[in-house]
Design a protein around this motif. Structure first.
Motif, PDB file in Angstrom:
ATOM      1  N   GLY A  50      -0.089   2.609  18.867  1.00 27.58           N
ATOM      2  CA  GLY A  50       0.087   2.260  17.585  1.00 27.58           C
ATOM      3  C   GLY A  50       0.271   0.931  17.199  1.00 27.58           C
ATOM      4  N   ALA A  51       1.167   0.426  18.110  1.00 27.03           N
ATOM      5  CA  ALA A  51       1.660  -0.831  17.977  1.00 27.03           C
ATOM      6  C   ALA A  51       0.383  -1.949  18.046  1.00 27.03           C
ATOM      7  N   GLN A  52      -0.562  -1.813  19.125  1.00 23.42           N
ATOM      8  CA  GLN A  52      -1.731  -2.553  19.234  1.00 23.42           C
ATOM      9  C   GLN A  52      -2.643  -2.439  17.904  1.00 23.42           C
ATOM     10  N   LEU A  53      -2.842  -1.241  17.418  1.00 21.82           N
ATOM     11  CA  LEU A  53      -3.554  -0.965  16.223  1.00 21.82           C
ATOM     12  C   LEU A  53      -2.811  -1.926  15.102  1.00 21.82           C
ATOM     13  N   ASP A  54      -1.567  -1.724  14.928  1.00 19.14           N
ATOM     14  CA  ASP A  54      -0.879  -2.293  14.006  1.00 19.14           C
ATOM     15  C   ASP A  54      -0.990  -3.969  14.081  1.00 19.14           C
ATOM     16  N   LYS A  55      -0.806  -4.354  15.368  1.00 18.68           N
ATOM     17  CA  LYS A  55      -0.680  -5.853  15.698  1.00 18.68           C
ATOM     18  C   LYS A  55      -2.160  -6.565  15.371  1.00 18.68           C
ATOM     19  N   VAL A  56      -3.105  -5.845  15.930  1.00 14.12           N
ATOM     20  CA  VAL A  56      -4.434  -6.573  15.840  1.00 14.12           C
ATOM     21  C   VAL A  56      -5.148  -5.760  14.776  1.00 14.12           C
ATOM     22  N   LYS A  57      -5.409  -5.956  13.732  1.00 14.68           N
ATOM     23  CA  LYS A  57      -6.039  -4.938  12.692  1.00 14.68           C
ATOM     24  C   LYS A  57      -7.402  -5.520  12.859  1.00 14.68           C
ATOM     25  N   LYS A  86     -13.166   1.518  17.847  1.00 19.69           N
ATOM     26  CA  LYS A  86     -13.651   2.830  17.999  1.00 19.69           C
ATOM     27  C   LYS A  86     -12.675   3.878  18.854  1.00 19.69           C
ATOM     28  N   TRP A  87     -12.475   3.313  19.973  1.00 19.39           N
ATOM     29  CA  TRP A  87     -11.791   4.363  20.758  1.00 19.39           C
ATOM     30  C   TRP A  87     -10.220   4.336  20.745  1.00 19.39           C
ATOM     31  N   LEU A  88      -9.509   3.144  20.569  1.00 15.81           N
ATOM     32  CA  LEU A  88      -8.092   3.154  20.241  1.00 15.81           C
ATOM     33  C   LEU A  88      -7.584   3.997  19.372  1.00 15.81           C
ATOM     34  N   PRO A  89      -8.101   4.042  18.100  1.00 19.70           N
ATOM     35  CA  PRO A  89      -7.890   5.082  17.200  1.00 19.70           C
ATOM     36  C   PRO A  89      -7.745   6.360  17.513  1.00 19.70           C
ATOM     37  N   ILE A  90      -8.867   6.691  18.318  1.00 15.22           N
ATOM     38  CA  ILE A  90      -9.128   7.977  18.460  1.00 15.22           C
ATOM     39  C   ILE A  90      -8.222   8.409  19.826  1.00 15.22           C
ATOM     40  N   ILE A  91      -7.875   7.721  20.629  1.00 14.28           N
ATOM     41  CA  ILE A  91      -6.861   7.845  21.740  1.00 14.28           C
ATOM     42  C   ILE A  91      -5.425   7.862  20.982  1.00 14.28           C
ATOM     43  N   HIS A  92      -5.076   7.097  20.063  1.00 18.99           N
ATOM     44  CA  HIS A  92      -3.757   6.895  19.555  1.00 18.99           C
ATOM     45  C   HIS A  92      -3.607   8.678  18.746  1.00 18.99           C
ATOM     46  N   GLY A  93      -4.603   8.797  17.759  1.00 20.47           N
ATOM     47  CA  GLY A  93      -4.474  10.204  17.036  1.00 20.47           C
ATOM     48  C   GLY A  93      -4.835  11.398  17.950  1.00 20.47           C
ATOM     49  N   HIS A 140       3.414   4.548   7.620  1.00 18.04           N
ATOM     50  CA  HIS A 140       3.009   5.356   8.826  1.00 18.04           C
ATOM     51  C   HIS A 140       3.508   4.611  10.227  1.00 18.04           C
ATOM     52  N   VAL A 141       3.457   3.479  10.277  1.00 15.52           N
ATOM     53  CA  VAL A 141       3.903   2.573  11.357  1.00 15.52           C
ATOM     54  C   VAL A 141       5.519   2.985  11.497  1.00 15.52           C
ATOM     55  N   ARG A 142       6.105   2.569  10.352  1.00 19.11           N
ATOM     56  CA  ARG A 142       7.594   2.969  10.571  1.00 19.11           C
ATOM     57  C   ARG A 142       8.209   4.089  10.876  1.00 19.11           C
ATOM     58  N   LEU A 143       7.623   5.173  10.315  1.00 19.19           N
ATOM     59  CA  LEU A 143       8.175   6.419  10.223  1.00 19.19           C
ATOM     60  C   LEU A 143       7.494   7.063  11.607  1.00 19.19           C
ATOM     61  N   GLY A 144       6.312   6.593  11.967  1.00 19.33           N
ATOM     62  CA  GLY A 144       5.556   6.976  13.450  1.00 19.33           C
ATOM     63  C   GLY A 144       6.527   6.402  14.625  1.00 19.33           C
ATOM     64  N   THR A 145       6.924   5.147  14.231  1.00 18.29           N
ATOM     65  CA  THR A 145       7.768   4.562  15.439  1.00 18.29           C
ATOM     66  C   THR A 145       9.155   5.392  15.484  1.00 18.29           C
ATOM     67  N   ILE A 146       9.569   5.679  14.501  1.00 16.06           N
ATOM     68  CA  ILE A 146      11.071   6.633  14.585  1.00 16.06           C
ATOM     69  C   ILE A 146      10.815   7.991  15.363  1.00 16.06           C
ATOM     70  N   VAL A 147       9.451   8.590  14.787  1.00 14.64           N
ATOM     71  CA  VAL A 147       9.170   9.922  15.447  1.00 14.64           C
ATOM     72  C   VAL A 147       9.147   9.764  16.826  1.00 14.64           C
ATOM     73  N   ILE A 205       5.391   7.313  24.698  1.00 16.81           N
ATOM     74  CA  ILE A 205       5.093   5.850  24.906  1.00 16.81           C
ATOM     75  C   ILE A 205       3.677   5.482  24.734  1.00 16.81           C
ATOM     76  N   ILE A 206       2.897   6.435  25.014  1.00 17.69           N
ATOM     77  CA  ILE A 206       1.267   6.100  24.882  1.00 17.69           C
ATOM     78  C   ILE A 206       0.957   5.994  23.305  1.00 17.69           C
ATOM     79  N   GLY A 207       1.809   6.899  22.492  1.00 15.73           N
ATOM     80  CA  GLY A 207       1.465   7.050  21.224  1.00 15.73           C
ATOM     81  C   GLY A 207       1.943   5.666  20.407  1.00 15.73           C
ATOM     82  N   TYR A 208       3.032   5.383  20.968  1.00 19.35           N
ATOM     83  CA  TYR A 208       3.847   3.740  20.632  1.00 19.35           C
ATOM     84  C   TYR A 208       2.981   2.627  20.895  1.00 19.35           C
ATOM     85  N   LEU A 209       2.620   2.736  22.138  1.00 20.26           N
ATOM     86  CA  LEU A 209       1.694   1.402  22.624  1.00 20.26           C
ATOM     87  C   LEU A 209       0.529   1.388  22.020  1.00 20.26           C
TER      88      LEU A 209
END
Length: 138
Positions: A96-103, A107-114, A43-50, A90-94
């Motif tokens: 997502g990168a934060q969600l991937d970096k700090v697992k 509540k709100w960051l995944p909602i904003i990302h999605g 998800h992270v790898r392909l999402g970054t490419i997209v 850019i928002i999607g990447y940032l």
């Protein structure tokens, strides 16, 4: 030359549907207590490419328009929406990168990302529709 942008973006949009599906499966496993494996790294790898191709695609589109019509913003709304997609990517990447970096549970960051990325997918469908109209005037 003119075909690079629409072919690349169309292929990436198909890939984006798959990446979004992976995100939906994650949502189902977290919120609906369904035992669904989440392919996190994929998800992270392909999402970054997209997201990268969508951002770069806006500028490829401007270049293609200049090459085809000796000007940009010929398809005003198509070009404007394409440029709106750049900061959203850019928002999607940032996010997502934060969600991937700090697992951790959030509540709100995944909602904003999605929501951001589903909006991007919807805008990409709009771009396909308006892009087809642009090819009718070539």
């Amino acid at each position: 030359m003119v075909w690079i942008h629409p072919v690349l973006i169309s292929l990436i949009t198909v890939l984006a549907i798959y990446v979004t599906w992976l995100g939906v499966l994650r949502t189902c496993s977290l919120h609906f207590k369904r035992k669904i494996p989440f392919l996190w790294k994929r998800h992270v790898r392909l999402g970054t490419i997209v997201l990268f191709i969508w951002a770069v695609g806006a500028f490829l589109g401007l270049g293609g328009a200049y090459y085809a019509w000796n000007g940009t913003f010929i398809g005003e709304l198509h070009a404007q929406v394409g440029l709106i997609m750049v900061p959203l990517a850019i928002i999607g990447y940032l996010t997502g990168a934060q969600l991937d970096k700090v697992k951790k549970r959030r509540k709100w960051l995944p909602i904003i990302h999605g929501v951001n990325n589903v909006l991007l997918l919807g805008l990409s469908f709009w771009q396909v529709y308006t892009g087809i109209e642009l090819f009718e005037i070539i």
